[in-house]
Design a protein around this motif. Sequence first.
Motif, PDB file in Angstrom:
ATOM      1  N   ALA A   9       7.671  -4.367   5.458  1.00 56.45           N
ATOM      2  CA  ALA A   9       8.270  -3.030   5.399  1.00 56.45           C
ATOM      3  C   ALA A   9       7.231  -2.034   5.872  1.00 56.45           C
ATOM      4  O   ALA A   9       6.058  -2.123   5.483  1.00 56.45           O
ATOM      5  N   ALA A  10       7.641  -1.097   6.706  1.00 57.66           N
ATOM      6  CA  ALA A  10       6.732  -0.071   7.221  1.00 57.66           C
ATOM      7  C   ALA A  10       7.423   1.282   7.127  1.00 57.66           C
ATOM      8  O   ALA A  10       8.415   1.533   7.810  1.00 57.66           O
ATOM      9  N   GLU A  11       6.924   2.130   6.241  1.00 56.53           N
ATOM     10  CA  GLU A  11       7.448   3.483   6.059  1.00 56.53           C
ATOM     11  C   GLU A  11       6.303   4.474   6.229  1.00 56.53           C
ATOM     12  O   GLU A  11       5.143   4.077   6.391  1.00 56.53           O
ATOM     13  N   LEU A  12       6.637   5.756   6.197  1.00 51.83           N
ATOM     14  CA  LEU A  12       5.624   6.779   6.444  1.00 51.83           C
ATOM     15  C   LEU A  12       4.500   6.731   5.410  1.00 51.83           C
ATOM     16  O   LEU A  12       3.329   6.915   5.744  1.00 51.83           O
ATOM     17  N   HIS A  13       4.857   6.461   4.147  1.00 53.77           N
ATOM     18  CA  HIS A  13       3.853   6.470   3.087  1.00 53.77           C
ATOM     19  C   HIS A  13       3.751   5.124   2.364  1.00 53.77           C
ATOM     20  O   HIS A  13       3.154   5.055   1.295  1.00 53.77           O
ATOM     21  N   ARG A  14       4.328   4.069   2.936  1.00 59.09           N
ATOM     22  CA  ARG A  14       4.333   2.779   2.250  1.00 59.09           C
ATOM     23  C   ARG A  14       4.406   1.656   3.277  1.00 59.09           C
ATOM     24  O   ARG A  14       5.128   1.749   4.264  1.00 59.09           O
ATOM     25  N   VAL A  15       3.641   0.590   3.015  1.00 58.55           N
ATOM     26  CA  VAL A  15       3.704  -0.587   3.856  1.00 58.55           C
ATOM     27  C   VAL A  15       3.601  -1.820   2.974  1.00 58.55           C
ATOM     28  O   VAL A  15       2.859  -1.824   1.983  1.00 58.55           O
ATOM     29  N   VAL A  16       4.387  -2.856   3.287  1.00 62.34           N
ATOM     30  CA  VAL A  16       4.361  -4.121   2.558  1.00 62.34           C
ATOM     31  C   VAL A  16       3.961  -5.219   3.540  1.00 62.34           C
ATOM     32  O   VAL A  16       4.530  -5.319   4.629  1.00 62.34           O
ATOM     33  N   VAL A  17       2.973  -6.023   3.118  1.00 62.29           N
ATOM     34  CA  VAL A  17       2.430  -7.065   3.984  1.00 62.29           C
ATOM     35  C   VAL A  17       2.536  -8.410   3.266  1.00 62.29           C
ATOM     36  O   VAL A  17       2.175  -8.518   2.083  1.00 62.29           O
ATOM     37  N   SER A  18       3.026  -9.439   3.980  1.00 60.09           N
ATOM     38  CA  SER A  18       3.004 -10.791   3.440  1.00 60.09           C
ATOM     39  C   SER A  18       1.718 -11.468   3.909  1.00 60.09           C
ATOM     40  O   SER A  18       1.301 -11.322   5.055  1.00 60.09           O
TER      41      SER A  18
ATOM     42  N   PHE B 104      -5.970  -0.945   8.265  1.00 64.61           N
ATOM     43  CA  PHE B 104      -4.809  -0.193   8.730  1.00 64.61           C
ATOM     44  C   PHE B 104      -5.249   1.192   9.179  1.00 64.61           C
ATOM     45  O   PHE B 104      -6.365   1.638   8.895  1.00 64.61           O
ATOM     46  N   GLU B 105      -4.347   1.884   9.867  1.00 66.97           N
ATOM     47  CA  GLU B 105      -4.588   3.262  10.274  1.00 66.97           C
ATOM     48  C   GLU B 105      -3.823   4.202   9.338  1.00 66.97           C
ATOM     49  O   GLU B 105      -2.746   3.859   8.837  1.00 66.97           O
TER      50      GLU B 105
ATOM     51  N   VAL C 205       2.261  18.615   0.712  1.00 64.34           N
ATOM     52  CA  VAL C 205       1.607  18.297   1.976  1.00 64.34           C
ATOM     53  C   VAL C 205       2.584  17.549   2.881  1.00 64.34           C
ATOM     54  O   VAL C 205       3.447  16.796   2.412  1.00 64.34           O
ATOM     55  N   GLY C 206       2.445  17.788   4.190  1.00 62.55           N
ATOM     56  CA  GLY C 206       3.321  17.121   5.131  1.00 62.55           C
ATOM     57  C   GLY C 206       3.557  17.961   6.371  1.00 62.55           C
ATOM     58  O   GLY C 206       3.000  19.062   6.522  1.00 62.55           O
ATOM     59  N   ILE C 207       4.364  17.464   7.245  1.00 63.37           N
ATOM     60  CA  ILE C 207       4.723  18.149   8.487  1.00 63.37           C
ATOM     61  C   ILE C 207       6.183  18.585   8.364  1.00 63.37           C
ATOM     62  O   ILE C 207       7.058  17.789   8.018  1.00 63.37           O
TER      63      ILE C 207
ATOM     64  N   VAL D 109       0.862  -1.185   0.000  1.00 58.79           N
ATOM     65  CA  VAL D 109       0.000   0.000   0.000  1.00 58.79           C
ATOM     66  C   VAL D 109       0.894   1.229   0.000  1.00 58.79           C
ATOM     67  O   VAL D 109       1.790   1.350   0.846  1.00 58.79           O
ATOM     68  N   THR D 110       0.666   2.148  -0.943  1.00 60.27           N
ATOM     69  CA  THR D 110       1.369   3.431  -0.950  1.00 60.27           C
ATOM     70  C   THR D 110       0.340   4.545  -1.004  1.00 60.27           C
ATOM     71  O   THR D 110      -0.737   4.396  -1.601  1.00 60.27           O
ATOM     72  N   THR D 111       0.659   5.681  -0.394  1.00 60.01           N
ATOM     73  CA  THR D 111      -0.302   6.775  -0.301  1.00 60.01           C
ATOM     74  C   THR D 111       0.415   8.059   0.072  1.00 60.01           C
ATOM     75  O   THR D 111       1.527   8.033   0.620  1.00 60.01           O
ATOM     76  N   THR D 112      -0.230   9.200  -0.199  1.00 56.68           N
ATOM     77  CA  THR D 112       0.285  10.488   0.268  1.00 56.68           C
ATOM     78  C   THR D 112      -0.096  10.740   1.717  1.00 56.68           C
ATOM     79  O   THR D 112       0.448  11.637   2.360  1.00 56.68           O
ATOM     80  N   ALA D 113      -1.062   9.966   2.231  1.00 55.43           N
ATOM     81  CA  ALA D 113      -1.400  10.066   3.648  1.00 55.43           C
ATOM     82  C   ALA D 113      -0.267   9.457   4.483  1.00 55.43           C
ATOM     83  O   ALA D 113       0.632   8.792   3.952  1.00 55.43           O
ATOM     84  N   GLN D 114      -0.316   9.678   5.782  1.00 53.43           N
ATOM     85  CA  GLN D 114       0.695   9.112   6.675  1.00 53.43           C
ATOM     86  C   GLN D 114       0.143   7.820   7.264  1.00 53.43           C
ATOM     87  O   GLN D 114      -0.885   7.821   7.937  1.00 53.43           O
ATOM     88  N   LEU D 115       0.837   6.714   6.982  1.00 54.50           N
ATOM     89  CA  LEU D 115       0.350   5.403   7.372  1.00 54.50           C
ATOM     90  C   LEU D 115       0.691   5.065   8.812  1.00 54.50           C
ATOM     91  O   LEU D 115       1.782   5.370   9.297  1.00 54.50           O
TER      92      LEU D 115
END
Length: 627
Positions: free
Chosen positions: A445-454, A471-472, A582-584, A420-426
């Motif tokens: 993998a867990a990043e601010l705008h990307r997550v990989v799930v097996s 997810f949140e 967009v961002g902090i 999942v990738t997004t401009t939102a903050q995951l």
Amino acid sequence: MSDLFRSATWALFLWIGFATGEASGLVIYRFGGEALAPPPEASGEGVDFIQLSWTDIEANRGGKATEVGLDSASIWPLKRDPDFNIAPGIEEKGGAHLRPNINREVWDGDTGVFWLAEKYICAQFRGRGSCTDDFGRQGTANIFLGSRYRIDRIRVISGLTDPSRTVRTFRVHIGQLPVGISFSLTPEPLSPWIVEVRDNREQILDVPILAHEDVEFVQVTVGEHGEDWEVNEIEIYAKGFAEQATYISNILDFGQPMAWGDLRWSGRQDPKAQVLIQSRSGQDEDPDLFWRFTGRGDEKTPVSRTDYAKLAVGEKAGTGYDQANWTFWSSPYAFADSSGTPVVSLSPRRYLQLRVDFLPQDDDGGQVDFLEVRASPPVATQLVGEVWPVEATVGQPQQFTYVLRPTLGVDSGGFDRLEVTTTAQLGPVTQVRIGDEPVDYAVEAAELHRVVVSIPRLTAQDSGALVEVVFEAEVLRYGSAFSVRVWDSAQPLEVPQSVQEGDATPAYEDNRVWVATKVEHQDVLQIEEGPAVLTPNGDAHNDVVGLEYSLVELTDPSWVEVAVWDLSGRRVRQVYEGLDDVGIYERMWDGRDASGRLVPPGLYLYRVSVDTDRQTVEVVKPLHVAY
């Protein structure tokens, strides 16, 4: 080996591979950059790398290059030759002469053939709407250039056979093609004019044109005169880049529907210019439709591109775009993403085409050295997904569910990874369900705008089963989209397959993957309450202060300025200025003014301003400096 032969050989190789079920796992096409080494993954087993030249352009395969310079290594926008007269042959470039039977001779490049501008006195025509002071309709020579040029100078050649017929007085008007002008009538003198020459004695006169925007229309009007004037030629010289240069690749035929991977490129985009890269995909070999009249009224029948070109004018019934089988050109890919960005055009599809547009400005242009695209056989016949809910509160963590419905045939490889990738903050992934049943999963993998799930592997027997990922996420702007790709971890070189927006489940009504925001929370600029405190005394505690702000609801990067002011209204320090999305953000200030000196203790203000396309938003907050 020629580029054409190499391309044909590869097409045959693809056909043999797909027909025997031995298609390569990863295919990489590269345009240009022939001096470069193949990408590292090209050395892997089951990877096919195909090197193409930029010069391999074939109209019958959809290729086209307009105002583009190219060789085997690079493409770039053409610059005008300031010593080349652009007026002759203008019809071949989409231009035209207005009322060409009157004075076309002045634009043909042949000084031996001239326009005899017969004598006329404006006083004889006043009241008939054909004169402007002493310049009349009878004296105008007009040309539509077909595209826009930055004209540098105009050369007027006259009186070569008889110096007494040298043009004495004329005006030059340049601009856009006037609205409503007729190509069959001689236009009246237009204003404003950019140059006026009186009492000329030169048979060959170069007239410099001052700096101006690119134009497509030129009118030279000779003033009233009592004797015939002989105008041998009017030459037009331009400089700078073409207004737009376009390269469209040949249509790539992969032999079977493929999943698109990343698009990569290398090149240069000068500061004032734009380099736009786009893609489109199709299910047949031609995105255009061609029609032929049958001879029975307005009845028409489809024909191929080749057959259409052979038809007589009266037999051609027009062309159209094959929307049923081809996507439109994608939105431009951000040039800064050159190291790799997913192809957004619909897949799986068999055909793909790429486009590069250069939009120069002033003396800034650009260049593309190579353009690469990756593709693999799809892991699923179809992937449809949507997200829920589709409305969120800006800046507040919220739970979302992405629902995916795969269609998996007996030949589908299946998949066990989801991104999942997004401009939102995951935030964290809290659950994965397959067929309404919770299943074991792991976050790879867990990043601010990307997550990989097996997830457990899905194969043909799981076709149609809903895959739900809970997810949140914290949405920062209207239209934040959630993009999902899946792949088979057992095939690490193959590209992920993108999920297409659609109706994955009747439980959710909107069938979309992007999120709107509630109107009451659509402020562009947000700053936390409370004053900032700075004590720059060298004790390593509060020696610098972070001036924080959040940007939300921006559709494009916007210009942001952060500055510190004293209470008298004097700007003490420009802390930051630049384009932010967009961002902090946190901009650091060390308590020093523009000269590098520490400011006196006291109360200051820091101001953050954002310029959007609709408004300028400013927020001012207190800032305490103490020692």
